[in-house]
Design an enzyme around this catalytic site. Sequence first.
Site, PDB file in Angstrom:
ATOM      1  N   THR A  87       0.853  -1.193   0.000  1.00 36.22           N
ATOM      2  CA  THR A  87       0.000   0.000   0.000  1.00 36.22           C
ATOM      3  C   THR A  87       0.888   1.242   0.000  1.00 36.22           C
ATOM      4  OG1 THR A  87      -1.769  -1.154   1.148  1.00 36.22           O
ATOM      5  CG2 THR A  87      -1.747   1.248   1.368  1.00 36.22           C
ATOM      6  N   ASN A 166      -6.247  -9.731  -7.528  1.00 35.55           N
ATOM      7  CA  ASN A 166      -6.406 -10.483  -6.290  1.00 35.55           C
ATOM      8  C   ASN A 166      -7.734 -11.218  -6.182  1.00 35.55           C
ATOM      9  OD1 ASN A 166      -6.800  -7.567  -6.289  1.00 35.55           O
ATOM     10  ND2 ASN A 166      -7.660  -7.796  -4.245  1.00 35.55           N
ATOM     11  N   GLN A 194       0.199  -9.840  -6.133  1.00 31.52           N
ATOM     12  CA  GLN A 194      -0.356 -11.198  -6.231  1.00 31.52           C
ATOM     13  C   GLN A 194       0.450 -12.083  -7.166  1.00 31.52           C
ATOM     14  OE1 GLN A 194      -2.650 -12.505  -4.380  1.00 31.52           O
ATOM     15  NE2 GLN A 194      -3.439 -10.661  -3.392  1.00 31.52           N
ATOM     16  N   SER A 214       4.718  -7.203  -1.736  1.00 34.65           N
ATOM     17  CA  SER A 214       4.392  -7.349  -0.318  1.00 34.65           C
ATOM     18  C   SER A 214       4.802  -8.744   0.146  1.00 34.65           C
ATOM     19  CB  SER A 214       2.891  -7.150  -0.137  1.00 34.65           C
ATOM     20  OG  SER A 214       2.560  -7.212   1.215  1.00 34.65           O
ATOM     21  N   ALA A 215       5.530  -8.811   1.274  1.00 38.98           N
ATOM     22  CA  ALA A 215       6.072 -10.101   1.725  1.00 38.98           C
ATOM     23  C   ALA A 215       4.988 -11.069   2.191  1.00 38.98           C
ATOM     24  CB  ALA A 215       7.069  -9.868   2.849  1.00 38.98           C
ATOM     25  N   HIS A 216       3.902 -10.532   2.774  1.00 42.34           N
ATOM     26  CA  HIS A 216       2.960 -11.459   3.417  1.00 42.34           C
ATOM     27  C   HIS A 216       2.119 -12.265   2.438  1.00 42.34           C
ATOM     28  CE1 HIS A 216      -1.038  -9.256   3.349  1.00 42.34           C
ATOM     29  NE2 HIS A 216      -0.248  -8.220   3.141  1.00 42.34           N
ATOM     30  N   THR A 252      14.199   4.140  10.515  1.00 43.35           N
ATOM     31  CA  THR A 252      15.073   2.988  10.770  1.00 43.35           C
ATOM     32  C   THR A 252      14.425   1.722  10.214  1.00 43.35           C
ATOM     33  OG1 THR A 252      15.908   4.072  12.723  1.00 43.35           O
ATOM     34  CG2 THR A 252      16.272   1.686  12.587  1.00 43.35           C
ATOM     35  N   CYS A 341      -9.551  -6.666   2.208  1.00 40.85           N
ATOM     36  CA  CYS A 341      -9.778  -5.269   2.581  1.00 40.85           C
ATOM     37  C   CYS A 341     -11.258  -4.902   2.534  1.00 40.85           C
ATOM     38  CB  CYS A 341      -9.016  -4.336   1.653  1.00 40.85           C
ATOM     39  SG  CYS A 341      -7.307  -4.785   1.547  1.00 40.85           S
TER      40      CYS A 341
HETATM   41  N1  PLP Z   1      -2.124  -4.869  -4.128  1.00 37.95           N
HETATM   42  C1  PLP Z   1      -2.764  -6.038  -4.219  1.00 37.95           C
HETATM   43  C2  PLP Z   1      -3.107  -6.590  -5.562  1.00 37.95           C
HETATM   44  C3  PLP Z   1      -3.129  -6.739  -3.068  1.00 37.95           C
HETATM   45  O1  PLP Z   1      -3.784  -7.891  -3.170  1.00 37.95           O
HETATM   46  C4  PLP Z   1      -2.804  -6.175  -1.819  1.00 37.95           C
HETATM   47  C5  PLP Z   1      -3.204  -6.857  -0.566  1.00 37.95           C
HETATM   48  O2  PLP Z   1      -4.259  -7.459  -0.473  1.00 37.95           O
HETATM   49  C6  PLP Z   1      -2.121  -4.958  -1.776  1.00 37.95           C
HETATM   50  C7  PLP Z   1      -1.793  -4.331  -2.952  1.00 37.95           C
HETATM   51  C8  PLP Z   1      -1.755  -4.299  -0.473  1.00 37.95           C
HETATM   52  O3  PLP Z   1      -0.686  -4.985   0.128  1.00 37.95           O
HETATM   53  P1  PLP Z   1      -0.258  -4.658   1.639  1.00 37.95           P
HETATM   54  O4  PLP Z   1      -1.119  -5.500   2.496  1.00 37.95           O
HETATM   55  O5  PLP Z   1       1.187  -5.057   1.727  1.00 37.95           O
HETATM   56  O6  PLP Z   1      -0.445  -3.209   1.836  1.00 37.95           O
END
Ligand code: PLP
Length: 514
Positions: A87, A166, A194, A214-216, A252, A341
């Site tokens: 994000t 996504n 994704q 995004s790592a998660h 940091t 989200c």
């Molecule tokens: N972009 C896409 C396509 C996503 O699926 C997501 C998370 O669901 C994001 C951006 C946002 O990622 P983050 O959770 O690291 O902010």
Amino acid sequence: MEIQYFEFLKHLIRFNRYVYLDHNATTNVSSRVQREMNRVLKDHYGNPSSFYVIGRKSAEIMEQARGQVASAIHADPREIYFTACATESNNAVLKSVSSHFSPRKKKIISTPIEHPSVLNTLEYLETQGIVVEYCPVDRQGRVRLAELEKQMDEQTFLICCMVANNETGVIQDIAAITKIARRHDVLMLTDCVQALGKIPVDVHEWGVDYASFSAHKLYGPKGIGALYVKQGSPFTPFLHGGHQESGLRAGTESLHNIAGFGAACQDVDKLLADAKRIRALKSQLIQRLKEIKPDCVINSPETDAECLPNTLSITFPGVENAGLMGMLDYRGVAVSAGSACSTGEDKPSHVLKAIGLSNQAARETIRVSLGHSTSARDIQYMTQMFQDYVEGRTPFINMITPAQLNETILFDEQTYILDVRPPDDRKRFKGLPNSHEVSPFSVEKYLDQLPKEKQILVVCPGGGLSFMVSYYLKSKGFKRVSNLRGGLDSWRKRRNDLYQKYAGQNITVLQPGK
Ligand code: PLP
């Protein structure tokens, strides 16, 4: 207190299998990542900016991780900046590039199926004088390249288009879109969140200027993202402060998260090698769902090259997703309606709307996203639960949306509101007017006080616990039971006017044995 007293809990324990099919929302942290993060947390507390040895060691770990991220996406390590999340990466590029070009050039072209981190940033930029145009997508969600070409003009400075969606998993032809951008001397941002770990990502081959990660989403930790900025592409700092990340992202660095991200990227080849197995499982899933509900509609592209191997968006006519997801949750299966989200909001998904689904069809759609740990038994279990539900072997729970919970229902004589919130939520928020409060863990003590002839509306903070209680009530012979989708948290957001006006009025705390 002994478990034998909790009849309701025993009821829950009957369904103790857990099947996670929401890997596009997030993933579990892999053991390689856990080991690396633990090692860094335990042994490497030095500030990477410090000149002495423990600081230098931290800086070395950080640069190693940067190299690992760069290698997973085919970039140069000097082009990688660590951020807090994708994000942030999307925000940083959209805002920085807009300020770089404004007022000379004013237009960004994007797509209607981007993630909210893009769409909401664009909406903000419009208030600052940026013109945003959305290139239409076809029924499969693919960007219409001819339309995009037509939208390009002298004012355009950026195209923003995700690699893979996504919600449906549709994959865009990023190389072709970047070629259009180049022909018009326009920059290109792509959201790769994704894609990484599911399909090959090669930012140099695609030729994009910016990319977010995004790592998660790939078995790494939450709270760490990356931004790729091609050497020479304009970028100004988003956060001002220290000189970290070459002065482009102050603060940091979150070393353990960065190390975790690097470790997750080391597994990218392994994840890509698993894609074939995952795709085969998805095919089995589709086949079974089609057998059970032949009128189902697949919203994800069905050709391999055009869809993420793990993602399935599917519509079941006549089956509301809220009820289905609640039942699956009750049986231990996690799927979602759209992006994580938007969970809790009762608005139909903007992605499904953009590919032509009606509001009703969007409310009958679920997203199933498989992952590295998904097995054939998981698919079997999920489809069995689904079959029981559509063939009426699971009790039916009526769902109402936060928007539907209005004064008519709140003050309806025939509706009995049963509030099963845990004590901490009761301390923080007032309850619905005319509600009856019981502890969620001892509902069985109050059964003889609940009216069998009325509609019982069960409410809790998030809509999950109340679902469990609803099924319990059904099993005890209560015929008319409803549930509030997204729970009181969503209702308070949606109907804050009613919350302010009536919450806390005429509440009864049920007493056992009365
Ligand atoms: N972009 C896409 C396509 C996503 O699926 C997501 C998370 O669901 C994001 C951006 C946002 O990622 P983050 O959770 O690291 O902010």
